[in-house]
Design a protein around this motif. Sequence first.
Motif, PDB file in Angstrom:
ATOM      1  N   VAL A  68       0.857  -1.190   0.000  1.00 19.48           N
ATOM      2  CA  VAL A  68       0.000   0.000   0.000  1.00 19.48           C
ATOM      3  C   VAL A  68       0.890   1.236   0.000  1.00 19.48           C
ATOM      4  CG1 VAL A  68      -1.749   1.299   1.269  1.00 19.48           C
ATOM      5  CG2 VAL A  68      -1.852  -1.201   1.198  1.00 19.48           C
ATOM      6  N   GLU A  69       0.630   2.107  -0.961  1.00 22.03           N
ATOM      7  CA  GLU A  69       1.410   3.330  -1.126  1.00 22.03           C
ATOM      8  C   GLU A  69       0.810   4.497  -0.355  1.00 22.03           C
ATOM      9  OE1 GLU A  69       3.081   4.266  -5.123  1.00 22.03           O
ATOM     10  OE2 GLU A  69       1.464   5.753  -5.099  1.00 22.03           O
ATOM     11  N   SER A  70      -0.524   4.561  -0.368  1.00 24.01           N
ATOM     12  CA  SER A  70      -1.221   5.618   0.357  1.00 24.01           C
ATOM     13  C   SER A  70      -2.643   5.166   0.631  1.00 24.01           C
ATOM     14  CB  SER A  70      -1.221   6.940  -0.432  1.00 24.01           C
ATOM     15  OG  SER A  70      -1.969   6.814  -1.614  1.00 24.01           O
ATOM     16  N   ALA A  71      -3.319   5.909   1.487  1.00 22.64           N
ATOM     17  CA  ALA A  71      -4.695   5.569   1.846  1.00 22.64           C
ATOM     18  C   ALA A  71      -5.472   6.843   2.117  1.00 22.64           C
ATOM     19  CB  ALA A  71      -4.714   4.659   3.067  1.00 22.64           C
ATOM     20  N   HIS A  72      -6.774   6.753   1.858  1.00 17.49           N
ATOM     21  CA  HIS A  72      -7.685   7.867   2.130  1.00 17.49           C
ATOM     22  C   HIS A  72      -8.878   7.326   2.901  1.00 17.49           C
ATOM     23  CE1 HIS A  72      -5.387   9.471  -1.256  1.00 17.49           C
ATOM     24  NE2 HIS A  72      -5.648  10.655  -0.736  1.00 17.49           N
ATOM     25  N   ARG A  90      -6.655   4.630  10.392  1.00 17.46           N
ATOM     26  CA  ARG A  90      -5.449   5.451  10.334  1.00 17.46           C
ATOM     27  C   ARG A  90      -4.238   4.705  10.893  1.00 17.46           C
ATOM     28  NH1 ARG A  90      -8.534  10.851  11.899  1.00 17.46           N
ATOM     29  NH2 ARG A  90      -8.643  11.775   9.829  1.00 17.46           N
ATOM     30  N   SER A  91      -4.461   3.810  11.847  1.00 14.33           N
ATOM     31  CA  SER A  91      -3.336   3.119  12.481  1.00 14.33           C
ATOM     32  C   SER A  91      -2.909   1.860  11.732  1.00 14.33           C
ATOM     33  CB  SER A  91      -3.694   2.748  13.922  1.00 14.33           C
ATOM     34  OG  SER A  91      -4.697   1.741  13.943  1.00 14.33           O
ATOM     35  N   ARG A  92      -3.786   1.244  10.959  1.00 15.10           N
ATOM     36  CA  ARG A  92      -3.498  -0.060  10.353  1.00 15.10           C
ATOM     37  C   ARG A  92      -2.373  -0.051   9.314  1.00 15.10           C
ATOM     38  NH1 ARG A  92      -6.906  -1.705  13.815  1.00 15.10           N
ATOM     39  NH2 ARG A  92      -7.952  -3.694  13.638  1.00 15.10           N
ATOM     40  N   PRO A  95       3.589   2.482   8.192  1.00 20.51           N
ATOM     41  CA  PRO A  95       3.816   3.931   8.182  1.00 20.51           C
ATOM     42  C   PRO A  95       3.230   4.656   6.977  1.00 20.51           C
ATOM     43  CG  PRO A  95       5.752   2.869   7.330  1.00 20.51           C
ATOM     44  CD  PRO A  95       4.759   1.776   7.647  1.00 20.51           C
ATOM     45  N   VAL A  96       2.342   4.031   6.250  1.00 26.78           N
ATOM     46  CA  VAL A  96       1.715   4.657   5.088  1.00 26.78           C
ATOM     47  C   VAL A  96       0.815   5.798   5.550  1.00 26.78           C
ATOM     48  CG1 VAL A  96       0.094   4.247   3.196  1.00 26.78           C
ATOM     49  CG2 VAL A  96       1.807   2.524   3.766  1.00 26.78           C
ATOM     50  N   LEU A 132      -7.533   2.567  -0.752  1.00 27.60           N
ATOM     51  CA  LEU A 132      -6.108   2.255  -0.734  1.00 27.60           C
ATOM     52  C   LEU A 132      -5.527   2.431  -2.125  1.00 27.60           C
ATOM     53  CD1 LEU A 132      -6.298  -1.127   1.226  1.00 27.60           C
ATOM     54  CD2 LEU A 132      -5.914   1.153   2.184  1.00 27.60           C
ATOM     55  N   THR A 133      -4.293   2.916  -2.203  1.00 28.72           N
ATOM     56  CA  THR A 133      -3.573   2.980  -3.468  1.00 28.72           C
ATOM     57  C   THR A 133      -2.464   1.941  -3.410  1.00 28.72           C
ATOM     58  OG1 THR A 133      -4.053   5.335  -3.721  1.00 28.72           O
ATOM     59  CG2 THR A 133      -2.249   4.449  -5.048  1.00 28.72           C
ATOM     60  N   ILE A 134      -2.421   1.074  -4.428  1.00 26.77           N
ATOM     61  CA  ILE A 134      -1.436   0.002  -4.456  1.00 26.77           C
ATOM     62  C   ILE A 134      -0.069   0.557  -4.806  1.00 26.77           C
ATOM     63  CG2 ILE A 134      -0.770  -2.150  -5.615  1.00 26.77           C
ATOM     64  CD1 ILE A 134      -3.770  -2.660  -6.088  1.00 26.77           C
TER      65      ILE A 134
END
Length: 145
Positions: A68-72, A90-92, A95-96, A132-134
């Motif tokens: 995972v590169e980023s998440a919203h 937010r915690s899962r 460090p993304v 999620l962004t892969i």
Amino acid sequence: MLLTDLLHPGILHALAGAGHGARVLLADGHCPASTTTGEHTRTVHLNLAPGLLDVTTVLDVLLPALPVESAHVMVPPEGEPESPAIAEHRSRPAPVPVEALGRFEFYDAARSPDLAPAVVTADIRTYTNLLLTIGVRAEGTLTPR
């Protein structure tokens, strides 16, 4: 037999066709998934009964299976309290970074042509949608033969 806890054929099929930059929508039971996804999205319904399967459970199975590169995360309007699920999300993927999007911004992001699977859960908690962004698989993470 697979060596991952992720065994759902529809989700595996959608992820196998996704690459770097593709997105994965984990939708709660309130999300209008039929109108908030792109034309190439594969929708997987896991909403058997209200509350039976939630976004956090699906997230916990997905995280070890893909980079995972980023998440919203979708957040309520200013002045409304956040659901405890938002803090969980937010915690899962640490460090993304997990960025907050308002409801309509989130829906617009989910309509991206890069949305691979939309996993619809029966989560009855409000504002528990996650996008999620892969990312890319790091060198040295290949399974030994």
